[in-house]
Design an enzyme around this catalytic site. Structure first.
Site, PDB file in Angstrom:
ATOM      1  N   SER A 151      -0.250  42.028  53.266  1.00  0.00           N
ATOM      2  CA  SER A 151      -0.547  40.657  52.828  1.00  0.00           C
ATOM      3  C   SER A 151       0.284  39.721  53.694  1.00  0.00           C
ATOM      4  O   SER A 151       1.346  40.123  54.196  1.00  0.00           O
ATOM      5  CB  SER A 151      -0.136  40.493  51.353  1.00  0.00           C
ATOM      6  N   TYR A 165       6.037  41.725  44.628  1.00  0.00           N
ATOM      7  CA  TYR A 165       4.862  41.875  45.502  1.00  0.00           C
ATOM      8  C   TYR A 165       5.265  41.705  46.966  1.00  0.00           C
ATOM      9  O   TYR A 165       4.844  42.509  47.817  1.00  0.00           O
ATOM     10  CB  TYR A 165       3.806  40.849  45.090  1.00  0.00           C
TER      11      TYR A 165
HETATM   12  N1  NAD Z   1      -7.308  39.513  46.640  1.00  0.00           N
HETATM   13  C1  NAD Z   1      -6.452  38.911  47.446  1.00  0.00           C
HETATM   14  O1  NAD Z   1      -6.316  37.693  47.506  1.00  0.00           O
HETATM   15  C2  NAD Z   1      -5.569  39.734  48.329  1.00  0.00           C
HETATM   16  C3  NAD Z   1      -4.828  39.098  49.335  1.00  0.00           C
HETATM   17  C4  NAD Z   1      -3.997  39.864  50.150  1.00  0.00           C
HETATM   18  C5  NAD Z   1      -3.921  41.225  49.960  1.00  0.00           C
HETATM   19  N2  NAD Z   1      -4.651  41.808  48.969  1.00  0.00           N
HETATM   20  C6  NAD Z   1      -4.513  43.247  48.787  1.00  0.00           C
HETATM   21  O2  NAD Z   1      -5.772  43.876  48.945  1.00  0.00           O
HETATM   22  C7  NAD Z   1      -5.791  45.062  48.142  1.00  0.00           C
HETATM   23  C8  NAD Z   1      -7.047  45.080  47.281  1.00  0.00           C
HETATM   24  O3  NAD Z   1      -7.050  43.931  46.450  1.00  0.00           O
HETATM   25  P1  NAD Z   1      -8.325  43.523  45.577  1.00  0.00           P
HETATM   26  O4  NAD Z   1      -8.284  42.055  45.431  1.00  0.00           O
HETATM   27  O5  NAD Z   1      -9.521  44.195  46.122  1.00  0.00           O
HETATM   28  O6  NAD Z   1      -7.913  44.170  44.175  1.00  0.00           O
HETATM   29  P2  NAD Z   1      -8.858  44.907  43.095  1.00  0.00           P
HETATM   30  O7  NAD Z   1      -8.066  44.945  41.831  1.00  0.00           O
HETATM   31  O8  NAD Z   1     -10.212  44.283  43.071  1.00  0.00           O
HETATM   32  O9  NAD Z   1      -8.991  46.369  43.678  1.00  0.00           O
HETATM   33  C9  NAD Z   1      -8.004  47.355  43.520  1.00  0.00           C
HETATM   34  C10 NAD Z   1      -8.685  48.632  43.076  1.00  0.00           C
HETATM   35  O10 NAD Z   1      -7.689  49.642  42.975  1.00  0.00           O
HETATM   36  C11 NAD Z   1      -7.956  50.409  41.811  1.00  0.00           C
HETATM   37  N3  NAD Z   1      -6.705  51.039  41.381  1.00  0.00           N
HETATM   38  C12 NAD Z   1      -5.647  50.460  40.759  1.00  0.00           C
HETATM   39  N4  NAD Z   1      -4.686  51.369  40.540  1.00  0.00           N
HETATM   40  C13 NAD Z   1      -5.144  52.544  41.041  1.00  0.00           C
HETATM   41  C14 NAD Z   1      -4.615  53.844  41.123  1.00  0.00           C
HETATM   42  N5  NAD Z   1      -3.384  54.126  40.647  1.00  0.00           N
HETATM   43  N6  NAD Z   1      -5.360  54.815  41.687  1.00  0.00           N
HETATM   44  C15 NAD Z   1      -6.595  54.557  42.169  1.00  0.00           C
HETATM   45  N7  NAD Z   1      -7.157  53.328  42.122  1.00  0.00           N
HETATM   46  C16 NAD Z   1      -6.437  52.332  41.576  1.00  0.00           C
HETATM   47  C17 NAD Z   1      -8.517  49.431  40.816  1.00  0.00           C
HETATM   48  O11 NAD Z   1      -9.266  50.097  39.794  1.00  0.00           O
HETATM   49  C18 NAD Z   1      -9.365  48.528  41.702  1.00  0.00           C
HETATM   50  O12 NAD Z   1     -10.697  48.997  41.772  1.00  0.00           O
HETATM   51  C19 NAD Z   1      -4.469  45.062  47.367  1.00  0.00           C
HETATM   52  O13 NAD Z   1      -3.529  45.837  48.048  1.00  0.00           O
HETATM   53  C20 NAD Z   1      -4.052  43.615  47.397  1.00  0.00           C
HETATM   54  O14 NAD Z   1      -2.649  43.463  47.270  1.00  0.00           O
HETATM   55  C21 NAD Z   1      -5.480  41.097  48.153  1.00  0.00           C
END
Ligand code: NAD
Length: 261
Positions: A151, A165
């Site tokens: 991130s 985070y």
């Molecule tokens: N959304 C944003 O703005 C953003 C920005 C920067 C970085 N990110 C990063 O991108 C990544 C994905 O984010 P997202 O927005 O798609 O989140 P999301 O919650 O939509 O997706 C995460 C997925 O991981 C699964 N999950 C959670 N714990 C788990 C486990 N122990 N084992 C297996 N699966 C598990 C959840 O069920 C979910 O489907 C994360 O690392 C997040 O920090 C997101």
């Protein structure tokens, strides 16, 4: 090699950890469209099945490999199921994480239970899934690709109670460089993408506050937050032959935010 072949994932198999999530499922679909067969690993078996069905409905090959990827045994079982079904493994994408908006605490009082939860979700999930996926890549001797999701928060502070985070994502970025160094001898490249806010359910509450969103957008030169589709081109690049000589890199995908800092 023509440019289509450079970015082709024909014949490759990808294990997308968190593949049922907003970003993970977008990346899984993009890798499948580039030719990969994909395993959707997610703690939610229902959403993993639904995502695999969606990829299959688009005409590509996908299976659900449900797992809690913070558990080495479950991660290994899911990887083994992917290898058994598709006969090989070439790519692991680590898209489990997030949670920051649910546990906002001032830095001086950040509580241990919230800290541990964020570390499990963002850091341990990445470490455990990667270890499980990389071992068969090393054994097969064909090289491979690891793509982490860090991130911009690994690089930039934010005055919103994000201590755990930013620490977890800082560690993900550091491990990207460390693993790149250690696994180059196996021709396994390790890179990361580092987005700013992406319009997903994870950050819907934060971005739902018009004042907060306006503050975020005002700092982004391209004048908007990210969409999941903004990340998929980089994911194909980092998992294909196009990036054969690129490892240990963290690509910010942030509409220019970090360029202004
Ligand atoms: N959304 C944003 O703005 C953003 C920005 C920067 C970085 N990110 C990063 O991108 C990544 C994905 O984010 P997202 O927005 O798609 O989140 P999301 O919650 O939509 O997706 C995460 C997925 O991981 C699964 N999950 C959670 N714990 C788990 C486990 N122990 N084992 C297996 N699966 C598990 C959840 O069920 C979910 O489907 C994360 O690392 C997040 O920090 C997101």
């Amino acid at each position: 090699m023509d440019s289509g072949a450079l970015f082709s994932l024909d014949g490759r198999v990808a294990f997308v950890s968190g593949g049922a999530g907003a970003i993970g499922s977008a990346i899984a679909q993009a890798l499948a469209a580039a030719g990969a067969r994909v395993a959707i690993a997610d703690v939610s078996a229902d959403r993993a099945e639904a995502t695999a069905a969606k990829v299959a409905a688009a005409g590509y090959e996908a299976i659900a490999t449900p797992a809690d990827v913070t558990s080495p045994a479950e991660a290994q079982r899911a990887v083994a199921a992917a290898v058994e079904r598709f006969g090989r493994l070439d790519i692991v994408v680590n898209a489990v994480g997030g949670g920051a908006g649910k546990v906002l605490f001032s830095a001086e009082d950040y509580p241990r239970d919230a800290w541990d939860w964020i570390m499990e979700l963002n850091l341990r999930s990445t470490v455990v899934a990667t270890q499980a996926a990389v071992r068969p890549m090393i054994a097969a001797g064909r090289g491979g690709r690891v793509l982490n999701i860090s991130s911009v928060r690994a690089q930039l502070g934010i005055n919103s109670g994000y201590s755990a985070y930013v620490a977890a994502k800082g560690a993900v970025s550091s491990l990207t460089r460390q693993w790149a160094t250690e696994w180059a001898k196996y021709r396994i490249t390790v890179n990361a993408i580092a987005p700013t806010f992406v319009d997903t359910p994870q950050v819907a509450m934060l971005l739902g506050d018009p004042e907060f969103k306006a503050g975020v957008v005002a700092r982004i030169p391209l004048g908007r937050v990210g969409e999941t589709g903004d990340l998929t081109g980089a994911a194909v690049f980092f998992t294909s032959d196009a990036s054969a000589f690129v490892t240990g890199q963290i690509l910010t995908i942030d509409g220019g935010l970090t360029a202004t800092q």
